[in-house]
Write an enzyme that holds these catalytic residues in place. Sequence first.
Site: not given
Ligand code: NAD
Ligand code: UDX
Length: 454
Positions: A7-8, A214, A270-271
């Site tokens: 997952g990139a 989480k 995420c949220f």
């Molecule tokens: P994303 O959609 O940006 O990336 C996921 C990648 O996984 C995609 O590029 C997809 O092609 C690849 N993928 C899917 N199935 C696959 C497979 N079978 N083999 C190889 N590659 C595969 O997602 P993301 O934002 O990086 O989130 C990934 C996870 O991390 C989620 O569970 C999310 O809830 C969690 N997470 C996200 C954030 C965030 O800020 N985005 C923060 C904390 C946790």
């Molecule tokens: C969130 C969590 O913060 C992070 O720990 C988790 O790993 C992934 O989900 P993210 O969604 O990337 O991170 O950004 P975050 O800074 O949490 O903001 C989420 C949303 O809430 C944004 O739309 C932001 O603008 C909003 N926000 C944040 C508010 O409206 N008020 C605040 O005080 C803080």
Amino acid sequence: MRICCIGAGYVGGPTMAVMARKCPDVRVDVVDIDAARIAAWNGDCLPVFEPGLAEVVSEVREKNLFFSTDVDSCVRDADIVFISVNTPTKTYGYGAGRASDISFVESCARKIAEVSKGGKVVVEKSTLPVRTAEVIRSILAGSGMDFQVLSNPEFLAEGSAVRDLENPDRVLIGGDDASPGGRAAIDLLSSIYERWVDPSKIIKTNLWSSELSKLTANAFLAQRISSINAISALCEITGADVDEVARAVGSDSRIGSKFLKSSIGFGGSCFKKDLLNLVYLCEHFHLAEAAAYWRAVLDMNRYQKARFSRKVLDSLFGNIRSKRIAIFGFSFKENTNDTRESPAIDVCADFLNEHAHLAFYDPRVSPKQICAELGVDENDPRVEFCPSAEEAADGAYAIVLLTHWEEFVLLDYEKIYATMKKPAWIFDGRNCLDHRLLLEIGYNVCGIGKGNLS
Ligand code: NAD
Ligand code: UDX
């Protein structure tokens, strides 16, 4: 030592780039089935915009960090495999609209079992429903090799990912702490993080506590935003100022000041997804009251977005048909090109329903991306894409600020005022502008939780 991350995406790319930089003696392969995404990671224009990320990647790429579509051989040769694939809300079948779709995670587990020649440590990096490790474990058990499954959820926030990864509040590692193999796996992963994270910040728990922590952390963060947004509605009627209330309340050290910034609502990938997942889990275990409690956090977020677009409409005499409205920002927060679940999507959809003419400017989000989110064609006469905020505002009846990009704070609003239709409105969906100054210039100003200033 070799690490492979499946997952990139927004998590896999930055997380592994920082890990590779901190562990120069470890080879890190990031693999994905999306060839275009991998090509972008290998090119000059990375698929994820994060402050400082390009510098980290250019330092370690092709040294000990590699991006590839060769999933099989990178997984086979790794000692530790991170699963960092997407876990979106299910759109089909049982639990549709609430449960997490863990099909991508399951296919990773099956791939690991299929191509491995010996046991490995498999790490859940994706956010998952509690007890998913059991699913992974039973799939891997079928191979007859010795696998250990760990939960190591990622807490980075977009826009500050590199900083969060380099200096995390904590690293959480959940594993089978009752068995020697489980404890050895926990210690192995911990030793990687200890290269740059103080051991006192590494929290070790059992698997289920880690998985549930989480979801709980994201639910608590979202709940704080919904709480202050609920108060913002009351402020607008009573003459209180939500920023003053947040400051007064947040100075109580038991409450704390972070995540109390009132806004048009929270967005991001995420949220909403993680709250829905929590609601689903509560319902699944027949905890109807707990489910209703967390669902209310989402209801409040929806209400806040709808309340904001309605306010814009009402202020412009209940009519925005064919009126030019400058949209400042489309990403779900500042310093990211990510638009997933951005509150801008719902607000702009409301405006398009009213047949407004939207002039967009976002420093990092492409017109193509905005159109995809809104389900419109780039040639749709209701939308226009501008190379600067000033050009978007030229001839507009209103500026609607939806993302707190620093450059919006620094604009010359006096100059902009001269180019706008009068009365000129500013709707500050992030309370980030100097409202007094804007009023002096001549704008009608509307923030969140502040009542109408005109
Ligand atoms: P994303 O959609 O940006 O990336 C996921 C990648 O996984 C995609 O590029 C997809 O092609 C690849 N993928 C899917 N199935 C696959 C497979 N079978 N083999 C190889 N590659 C595969 O997602 P993301 O934002 O990086 O989130 C990934 C996870 O991390 C989620 O569970 C999310 O809830 C969690 N997470 C996200 C954030 C965030 O800020 N985005 C923060 C904390 C946790
Ligand atoms: C969130 C969590 O913060 C992070 O720990 C988790 O790993 C992934 O989900 P993210 O969604 O990337 O991170 O950004 P975050 O800074 O949490 O903001 C989420 C949303 O809430 C944004 O739309 C932001 O603008 C909003 N926000 C944040 C508010 O409206 N008020 C605040 O005080 C803080």
